[in-house]
Design a protein around this motif. Structure first.
Motif, PDB file in Angstrom:
ATOM      1  N   UNK A 227       0.824  -1.210   0.000  1.00 50.18           N
ATOM      2  CA  UNK A 227       0.000   0.000   0.000  1.00 50.18           C
ATOM      3  C   UNK A 227       0.862   1.265   0.000  1.00 50.18           C
ATOM      4  N   UNK A 228       1.984   1.218   0.755  1.00 54.11           N
ATOM      5  CA  UNK A 228       2.873   2.383   0.757  1.00 54.11           C
ATOM      6  C   UNK A 228       3.438   2.617  -0.639  1.00 54.11           C
ATOM      7  N   UNK A 229       3.805   1.528  -1.308  1.00 56.88           N
ATOM      8  CA  UNK A 229       4.345   1.679  -2.661  1.00 56.88           C
ATOM      9  C   UNK A 229       3.284   2.265  -3.587  1.00 56.88           C
ATOM     10  N   UNK A 230       2.046   1.798  -3.442  1.00 55.05           N
ATOM     11  CA  UNK A 230       0.950   2.305  -4.278  1.00 55.05           C
ATOM     12  C   UNK A 230       0.757   3.801  -4.048  1.00 55.05           C
ATOM     13  N   UNK A 231       0.703   4.195  -2.780  1.00 52.00           N
ATOM     14  CA  UNK A 231       0.516   5.617  -2.473  1.00 52.00           C
ATOM     15  C   UNK A 231       1.668   6.439  -3.032  1.00 52.00           C
ATOM     16  N   UNK A 243      -3.161  13.292 -13.227  1.00 53.68           N
ATOM     17  CA  UNK A 243      -2.941  11.872 -13.014  1.00 53.68           C
ATOM     18  C   UNK A 243      -3.475  11.100 -14.217  1.00 53.68           C
ATOM     19  N   UNK A 244      -2.619  10.803 -15.169  1.00 54.76           N
ATOM     20  CA  UNK A 244      -3.053  10.015 -16.324  1.00 54.76           C
ATOM     21  C   UNK A 244      -2.575   8.583 -16.157  1.00 54.76           C
ATOM     22  N   UNK A 245      -3.183   7.639 -16.872  1.00 54.68           N
ATOM     23  CA  UNK A 245      -2.744   6.246 -16.736  1.00 54.68           C
ATOM     24  C   UNK A 245      -1.267   6.065 -17.062  1.00 54.68           C
ATOM     25  N   UNK A 246      -0.816   6.736 -18.104  1.00 60.15           N
ATOM     26  CA  UNK A 246       0.583   6.575 -18.487  1.00 60.15           C
ATOM     27  C   UNK A 246       1.505   7.061 -17.382  1.00 60.15           C
ATOM     28  N   UNK A 247       1.173   8.228 -16.817  1.00 60.45           N
ATOM     29  CA  UNK A 247       2.001   8.748 -15.724  1.00 60.45           C
ATOM     30  C   UNK A 247       1.971   7.798 -14.542  1.00 60.45           C
ATOM     31  N   UNK A 248       0.810   7.225 -14.269  1.00 63.78           N
ATOM     32  CA  UNK A 248       0.706   6.304 -13.138  1.00 63.78           C
ATOM     33  C   UNK A 248       1.577   5.073 -13.367  1.00 63.78           C
ATOM     34  N   UNK A 249       1.573   4.565 -14.601  1.00 66.08           N
ATOM     35  CA  UNK A 249       2.372   3.380 -14.902  1.00 66.08           C
ATOM     36  C   UNK A 249       3.860   3.695 -14.772  1.00 66.08           C
ATOM     37  N   UNK A 250       4.250   4.849 -15.302  1.00 71.70           N
ATOM     38  CA  UNK A 250       5.663   5.220 -15.227  1.00 71.70           C
ATOM     39  C   UNK A 250       6.090   5.444 -13.777  1.00 71.70           C
ATOM     40  N   UNK A 251       5.235   6.105 -13.006  1.00 69.17           N
ATOM     41  CA  UNK A 251       5.557   6.324 -11.600  1.00 69.17           C
ATOM     42  C   UNK A 251       5.642   4.990 -10.864  1.00 69.17           C
ATOM     43  N   UNK A 252       4.736   4.056 -11.214  1.00 65.86           N
ATOM     44  CA  UNK A 252       4.777   2.725 -10.614  1.00 65.86           C
ATOM     45  C   UNK A 252       6.098   2.034 -10.899  1.00 65.86           C
ATOM     46  N   UNK A 253       6.555   2.227 -12.126  1.00 68.52           N
ATOM     47  CA  UNK A 253       7.840   1.639 -12.519  1.00 68.52           C
ATOM     48  C   UNK A 253       8.972   2.199 -11.670  1.00 68.52           C
ATOM     49  N   UNK A 254       8.972   3.515 -11.500  1.00 76.22           N
ATOM     50  CA  UNK A 254      10.027   4.158 -10.718  1.00 76.22           C
ATOM     51  C   UNK A 254      10.007   3.648  -9.285  1.00 76.22           C
ATOM     52  N   UNK A 255       8.818   3.599  -8.694  1.00 75.29           N
ATOM     53  CA  UNK A 255       8.722   3.147  -7.304  1.00 75.29           C
ATOM     54  C   UNK A 255       9.129   1.679  -7.193  1.00 75.29           C
ATOM     55  N   UNK A 256       8.741   0.876  -8.190  1.00 75.88           N
ATOM     56  CA  UNK A 256       9.137  -0.535  -8.201  1.00 75.88           C
ATOM     57  C   UNK A 256      10.647  -0.675  -8.145  1.00 75.88           C
ATOM     58  N   UNK A 257      11.296   0.093  -9.016  1.00 74.04           N
ATOM     59  CA  UNK A 257      12.754  -0.009  -9.076  1.00 74.04           C
ATOM     60  C   UNK A 257      13.372   0.396  -7.745  1.00 74.04           C
ATOM     61  N   UNK A 258      12.824   1.462  -7.180  1.00 75.55           N
ATOM     62  CA  UNK A 258      13.355   1.957  -5.913  1.00 75.55           C
ATOM     63  C   UNK A 258      13.191   0.903  -4.824  1.00 75.55           C
TER      64      UNK A 258
END
Lengths: 435, 342
Positions: A227-231, A243-258
């Motif tokens: 949940x913290x990663x999602x937020x 907040x667009x889907x593409x931005x959300x996906x890219x941000x998800x990618x960044x947080x995943x990597x981190x």
């Protein structure tokens, strides 16, 4: 080619006459509108009148006159056309049309397969059990009076294998459902349930418990991490823009990597021996530690999420041609997207907390079943869920038996099964989604 | 459906991309929305569809129950989708849909929460009406451009709209598909607003046109009144002659080329006889719209247009000297450019 002047003048006079006449016609038209048209369109017009007459007939036959319905301005008599009957007749099945069995059949087949898979999977393992023993053990725990089962076998069934198999079924179903929803919300065929950094966040939470000795239960830590990663991903996506889907996906990618980097660092720095084995198994996805509470978590989340998501199936369909199309069909694209993404994220968080992140199920299953169901979500979602359940039950059974007594993380098995299936689907090339 | 644009405007990134549009597209007729790229056609269509809330003014339609005017963006989403259908300019699906499934999307605003359609026959009727029944079982991505547009129209018809909004429906279609699509739209008798790039299609098929230029309404009225050389030059920066179609009498716009020198020479020579111009021909062009009582109440538009064409700086010296109508200016320009090129 130059015309002589007199010719030209005659021609021009005629053009002007035509203009005047046409203008009178047009004046009428604007008032009483566009059924009649100019002479050149008359021929087309007759065909169109016939077609329109047909439309009116069909609408009338449908017997559902809209309140204050569309005014019919064209009262010209219908001209019968030879083509009429033919075009109204039922068209034979197009050979290019894919085969789409009725939903009831698909769901019934899937349900039977799932129940059979669960029952069979429980009998498989180092201690050989008969189906009858499994049935009696289950029946006695449900309070029915049946012939008693040896205590050891009963314990194997009820305390070890059944929770594990049921968790596998629920996790598989949930991942497939979540994957299907994510793919349509992001309009991205490669989307999976872990898209917004959920699995990496959960892994970091698990690593904190297993390696750093944080004193909370593993599933709780994994859920909090997810949940913290999602937020974090959603806040990052919102920074400096909408907040667009593409931005959300890219941000998800960044947080995943981190989060993945942080997890790797923790493993590299602290993991020794057993704990190393344990965390790696968890990272690759494993159902080894499941209990009845895992069943409750996974199945509870699945039931709640699937009710919500199946009720939203029509709205998901409306996304097929993008946000504007969805909006013009009466769906609020943003509200629907964030609501459903939230539901799917909660579901995935619950699943990842009991099983770790299991690769490929959420990505693959929707693609694998959609040739049978078509893209309509009312068909796709239940069938994908059942298929995901069956897949994960068998994948987990393989994982715990192939190298028995050693166990493989189930994520390795799903990836081993998934990659070739995915390659096969790709080879079959399924239209726009794959181009 | 009665549709009124009341000073409607919207800002994107601080710029008014649609600015103060007042217009009343006639009910039951086809209205063409014209203007160069970036003039605000698509944005205006979205405003009319209620997908964008206007930053100024309002788009008013008659309420289906009371008949009183209501702002479209305040109608509840689903109810609005049962009355207004929008065909987007570019739309591609990411999932392998069948044609029937595409058309069934038009029923989304009618479906109950568990997905049942109260009217089972609606999809079939919409397919039949758009003459697309034979495509029903075909995969969407196997269709040609013309067939796709036809299916999109069927999807829109499945919404059973009172107002049909088309964003460049003839894009990428061959000429026969363009003509049959617009002919079909005319037969529907539904109030239609269609953004079009092709002025000749607009002249041939629209009952009424709205011309946008940089977000503002440059002209509105019947195509024969509005599509004049002066307007085409002002809005599109293109020299053109407006002829009368030999058979229908509708205006035909023959483009000469972008304003000065050379470029338009080749196109120009095909559109008119070589050598000296006949006086009759000039006369026709001088009077692109013979004086007659205007059936719209938009005579103001004509004033605006006249004002614009006289206020506009002349393209070359020779025409500035002539205090004449736009048509004569145009002729002078064409003559000048021909001299310059030879």
């Amino acid at each position: 080619m130059a015309r002589t002047e007199p010719e030209q003048r005659v021609r021009d006079d005629q053009v002007r006459d035509d203009q005047v006449r046409d203008e009178q016609v047009r004046d009428e038209q604007v008032r009483d509108q566009p059924a009649r048209d100019d002479r050149a369109q008359d021929e087309q017009g007759r065909d169109e009148q016939a077609r329109r007459g047909r439309l009116r007939d069909e609408l009338a036959r449908g017997g559902r006159a809209r309140a204050g319905g569309r005014p019919t301005r064209d009262e010209a008599p219908r001209t019968a056309r030879p083509g009429d009957e033919k075009s109204r007749a039922d068209h034979p099945r197009d050979p290019r049309a894919p085969l789409r069995p009725p939903l009831g059949l698909l769901v019934a087949t899937g349900a039977v397969l799932l129940v059979a898979s669960v029952a069979l999977a429980v009998t498989i393992g180092p201690a050989h059990l008969a189906l009858g023993e499994v049935a009696r053990s289950v029946a006695s725990h449900l309070g029915l009076r049946v012939a008693p089962v040896p205590t050891l076998h009963d314990a194997i069934v009820w305390d070890l294998r059944l929770p594990r198999v049921l968790t596998a079924a629920a996790v598989g179903a949930g991942l497939a459902l979540a994957g299907a929803v994510m793919q349509s919300l992001t309009r991205n065929p490669l989307a999976d349930p872990y898209l917004l950094g959920l699995s990496s966040g959960a892994s970091l939470g698990a690593a904190a418990v297993l390696l750093l000795g944080v004193a909370v239960l593993l599933p709780v830590a994994a859920f909090v991490g997810a949940m913290l990663a999602l937020l974090a991903a959603l806040s990052l996506a919102r920074v400096g823009g909408t907040l667009t889907p593409t931005r959300a996906v890219l941000a998800g990618l960044a947080i995943s990597q981190l989060a993945a980097a942080a997890t790797s660092f923790v493993i590299f720095w602290t993991a020794r021996g057993d704990s190393y084995q344990e965390i790696v198994a968890w990272l690759l996805g494993s159902l080894a530690a499941t209990t009845w509470s895992s069943v409750a978590i996974a199945a509870g989340a699945l039931v709640v999420a699937s009710l919500v998501v199946v009720a939203a199936a029509g709205r998901l369909d409306a996304f097929a041609f993008g946000d504007t199309a969805a909006a013009s069909l009466g769906v609020d694209p943003n509200r629907t997207r964030w609501f459903l993404m939230g539901v799917v994220a909660l579901l995935t968080g619950a699943l990842v907390s009991v099983s770790g992140s299991i690769a490929f199920v959420g990505l693959l299953v929707p693609h694998a079943v959609s040739p049978l169901t078509g893209p309509s979500h009312r068909r796709l979602l239940p069938v994908a869920a059942l298929a995901g359940g069956v897949l994960l039950v068998w994948a987990d059974t393989l994982a715990r038996t192939v190298f028995a007594p050693r166990e493989l993380p189930v994520g390795i098995v799903t990836a081993l099964l998934g990659a070739p299936v995915f390659a096969w689907l790709l080879r079959r090339g399924r239209g726009a989604a794959w181009s | 459906m009665e549709l009124t644009l009341d000073g409607v405007g919207t800002r994107l990134g601080g710029r008014w991309v649609v600015d103060g549009i007042d217009a009343t597209p006639p009910a039951g007729a086809v209205t063409g929305l014209l203007g160069p790229n970036g003039a605000g056609k698509t944005t205006l269509l979205r405003l009319i569809a209620g997908l964008l809330a206007p930053g100024a003014g309002a788009v008013l339609v008659d309420d289906d129950a009371t008949g009183a005017p209501v702002a479209v963006d305040t109608i509840p989403r689903r109810r609005r989708a049962r009355r207004i259908a929008l065909l987007e300019q570019e739309s591609s699906a990411t999932v392998p849909l069948l044609v029937r499934e595409v058309v069934a999307l038009g029923r989304v605003p009618y479906r109950s929460w568990w997905g049942a359609d109260p009217d089972d026959g609606a999809v079939g009727r919409a397919l039949a009406a758009a003459d697309a029944s034979h495509l029903a079982q075909r995969p969407w991505d196997s269709l040609s451009g013309g067939e796709r547009q036809r299916v999109h129209i069927a999807r829109a018809l499945a919404q059973e709209p009172d107002l049909l909004l088309l964003d460049e429906p003839t894009n990428h279609l061959d000429v026969s598909a363009q003509l049959s699509l617009l002919t079909f739209v005319r037969t529907l008798g539904t109030t239609t607003v269609a953004a079009l790039h092709d002025l000749n299609l607009a002249a041939q098929y629209c009952d009424h046109v709205l011309v946008l230029s940089s977000g503002r309404l440059a002209a509105a009225g019947a195509p024969g009144d509005v599509l004049t050389p002066a307007l085409v030059r002002d809005v599109y920066h293109v020299e053109a002659d407006v002829l009368a179609h030999p058979r229908t009498g509708r205006p035909v716009i023959a483009f000469t080329g972008p304003a000065p020198a050379g470029v338009g020479e080749r196109a120009g020579s095909g559109a008119r006889p070589s050598g000296a111009e006949s006086s009759a021909e000039r006369q026709v062009r001088d009077e692109p719209s013979p004086a007659r009582p205007s059936h719209d109440t938009e005579s103001a538009t004509r004033e605006v247009r006249d004002e614009r064409s006289s206020a506009r700086p002349a393209h070359d010296g020779s025409s500035a000297a002539r205090p004449s109508s736009a048509g004569a200016d145009d002729t002078a320009l064409a003559d000048a450019s021909r001299k310059g090129a030879s």
